[in-house]
Design a protein around this motif. Structure first.
Motif, PDB file in Angstrom:
ATOM      1  N   ASP A  48       0.684  -1.084   0.073  1.00 27.06           N
ATOM      2  CA  ASP A  48      -0.054  -0.185   0.095  1.00 27.06           C
ATOM      3  C   ASP A  48       0.985   1.267   0.068  1.00 27.06           C
ATOM      4  OD1 ASP A  48      -2.421  -1.442  -0.131  1.00 27.06           O
ATOM      5  OD2 ASP A  48      -2.799  -1.438   2.282  1.00 27.06           O
TER       6      ASP A  48
ATOM      7  N   LYS B 165       2.490   6.825  -6.997  1.00 28.23           N
ATOM      8  CA  LYS B 165       1.614   7.668  -7.603  1.00 28.23           C
ATOM      9  C   LYS B 165       1.819   9.085  -7.219  1.00 28.23           C
ATOM     10  CE  LYS B 165      -2.419   6.154  -5.720  1.00 28.23           C
ATOM     11  NZ  LYS B 165      -3.792   5.910  -5.456  1.00 28.23           N
TER      12      LYS B 165
ATOM     13  N   PRO C 207      -3.433  12.194 -12.959  1.00 24.34           N
ATOM     14  CA  PRO C 207      -3.856  11.078 -12.530  1.00 24.34           C
ATOM     15  C   PRO C 207      -5.247  10.885 -12.884  1.00 24.34           C
ATOM     16  CG  PRO C 207      -3.573  12.494 -10.850  1.00 24.34           C
ATOM     17  CD  PRO C 207      -3.040  13.072 -11.913  1.00 24.34           C
ATOM     18  N   ASN C 208      -5.282  10.485 -14.158  1.00 26.93           N
ATOM     19  CA  ASN C 208      -6.914  10.614 -14.704  1.00 26.93           C
ATOM     20  C   ASN C 208      -7.561   8.973 -14.601  1.00 26.93           C
ATOM     21  OD1 ASN C 208      -5.196   9.528 -16.671  1.00 26.93           O
ATOM     22  ND2 ASN C 208      -5.735  10.722 -18.186  1.00 26.93           N
ATOM     23  N   ILE C 209      -6.866   8.125 -14.334  1.00 25.63           N
ATOM     24  CA  ILE C 209      -7.361   6.726 -14.338  1.00 25.63           C
ATOM     25  C   ILE C 209      -6.895   6.174 -12.966  1.00 25.63           C
ATOM     26  CG2 ILE C 209      -7.493   6.236 -16.807  1.00 25.63           C
ATOM     27  CD1 ILE C 209      -5.068   4.394 -16.444  1.00 25.63           C
ATOM     28  N   ASP C 210      -7.553   5.155 -12.593  1.00 22.61           N
ATOM     29  CA  ASP C 210      -7.296   4.273 -11.277  1.00 22.61           C
ATOM     30  C   ASP C 210      -6.329   3.303 -11.681  1.00 22.61           C
ATOM     31  OD1 ASP C 210      -7.182   2.966  -9.056  1.00 22.61           O
ATOM     32  OD2 ASP C 210      -9.380   2.723  -8.645  1.00 22.61           O
ATOM     33  N   ILE C 211      -5.243   3.332 -11.212  1.00 25.19           N
ATOM     34  CA  ILE C 211      -4.176   2.204 -11.321  1.00 25.19           C
ATOM     35  C   ILE C 211      -3.795   1.525 -10.286  1.00 25.19           C
ATOM     36  CG2 ILE C 211      -3.117   3.342 -13.415  1.00 25.19           C
ATOM     37  CD1 ILE C 211      -0.941   4.309 -11.631  1.00 25.19           C
ATOM     38  N   ASP C 212      -4.507   1.597  -8.878  1.00 24.34           N
ATOM     39  CA  ASP C 212      -4.236   0.837  -7.803  1.00 24.34           C
ATOM     40  C   ASP C 212      -4.246  -0.842  -8.008  1.00 24.34           C
ATOM     41  OD1 ASP C 212      -4.386   3.353  -6.910  1.00 24.34           O
ATOM     42  OD2 ASP C 212      -5.672   2.912  -5.129  1.00 24.34           O
ATOM     43  N   THR C 213      -5.063  -1.322  -8.719  1.00 27.20           N
ATOM     44  CA  THR C 213      -5.310  -2.708  -8.899  1.00 27.20           C
ATOM     45  C   THR C 213      -4.098  -3.258  -9.637  1.00 27.20           C
ATOM     46  OG1 THR C 213      -7.565  -2.803  -8.709  1.00 27.20           O
ATOM     47  CG2 THR C 213      -6.357  -4.534  -9.826  1.00 27.20           C
ATOM     48  N   GLU C 214      -3.656  -2.429 -10.518  1.00 30.23           N
ATOM     49  CA  GLU C 214      -2.467  -2.888 -11.510  1.00 30.23           C
ATOM     50  C   GLU C 214      -0.992  -2.573 -10.622  1.00 30.23           C
ATOM     51  OE1 GLU C 214      -6.059  -2.174 -13.972  1.00 30.23           O
ATOM     52  OE2 GLU C 214      -4.939  -0.852 -12.470  1.00 30.23           O
TER      53      GLU C 214
ATOM     54  N   ASP D  43       1.113   4.185  -3.009  1.00 28.98           N
ATOM     55  CA  ASP D  43       1.065   5.639  -2.630  1.00 28.98           C
ATOM     56  C   ASP D  43       2.185   6.326  -3.114  1.00 28.98           C
ATOM     57  OD1 ASP D  43      -0.248   7.880  -1.255  1.00 28.98           O
ATOM     58  OD2 ASP D  43       1.344   7.982   0.052  1.00 28.98           O
TER      59      ASP D  43
ATOM     60  N   TYR E 118      -0.900  -2.779  -7.531  1.00 26.19           N
ATOM     61  CA  TYR E 118      -0.791  -3.803  -6.249  1.00 26.19           C
ATOM     62  C   TYR E 118      -0.244  -5.299  -6.971  1.00 26.19           C
ATOM     63  CZ  TYR E 118      -2.202  -7.131  -2.791  1.00 26.19           C
ATOM     64  OH  TYR E 118      -2.027  -7.993  -1.746  1.00 26.19           O
TER      65      TYR E 118
END
Length: 149
Positions: free
Chosen positions: A13, A20, A30-37, A17, A39
């Motif tokens: 985690d 990003k 930061p125009n898309i969510d990349i948290d899953t990728e 952070d 991780y």
């Protein structure tokens, strides 16, 4: 007193952070969510050992990081193992910059590469990081070709 340590699975985690924050610092929207990728990337690379991510702590707060990723290529006459390394995820929080932390991280990462028998390290430098890498001895080359579509 700054403490340098290797990241582990429990740090994912934090790694997400920091990554990003680094991208935003480099001017990437930061125009898309990349948290899953992110991780999945950190989990897989930490488990298979192809990523060494160092964290720098001050009073148990992470204030900087840097990583080296190892890639396998076919062996050549100039690189018998075929293994090359890429420096990435270099980030220092603004209030810790200018204290030599990035240079210390870079030294530790280059040592990791040398200890792994790697003879070539490459990286993509941001405008902010370029002076640190050049002072360290990295040379600009025109080897890179890039296709954007």
């Amino acid at each position: 007193m700054l403490k340098y340590r290797k990241a582990n699975i429990d740090d994912i985690d934090i790694l997400i952070d920091l990554r990003k924050k680094q991208l935003v610092d480099e001017g990437i929207e930061p125009n898309i969510d990349i948290d899953t990728e992110l991780y999945i990337f950190f989990k897989n690379k930490l488990i298979d050992g192809s990523l060494i991510q160092l964290l720098v702590e001050d009073n148990e707060e992470i204030n900087a990081c840097g990583a080296i990723i190892f890639y396998e290529f076919p062996p050549t006459y100039t690189n018998k193992s075929g293994i090359k390394a890429y420096i990435t995820n270099m980030y220092t929080k603004e209030n810790y910059r200018g204290q030599g932390i990035a240079t210390n991280l870079l030294t530790k990462l280059v040592d990791e590469a040398k200890n792994s028998g790697v003879s070539k390290i490459w990286l993509g430098a941001s405008k902010l990081g370029r002076p640190v890498y050049k002072k360290f001895g990295f040379k600009e080359t025109d080897e890179w070709l890039e296709l954007n579509f």
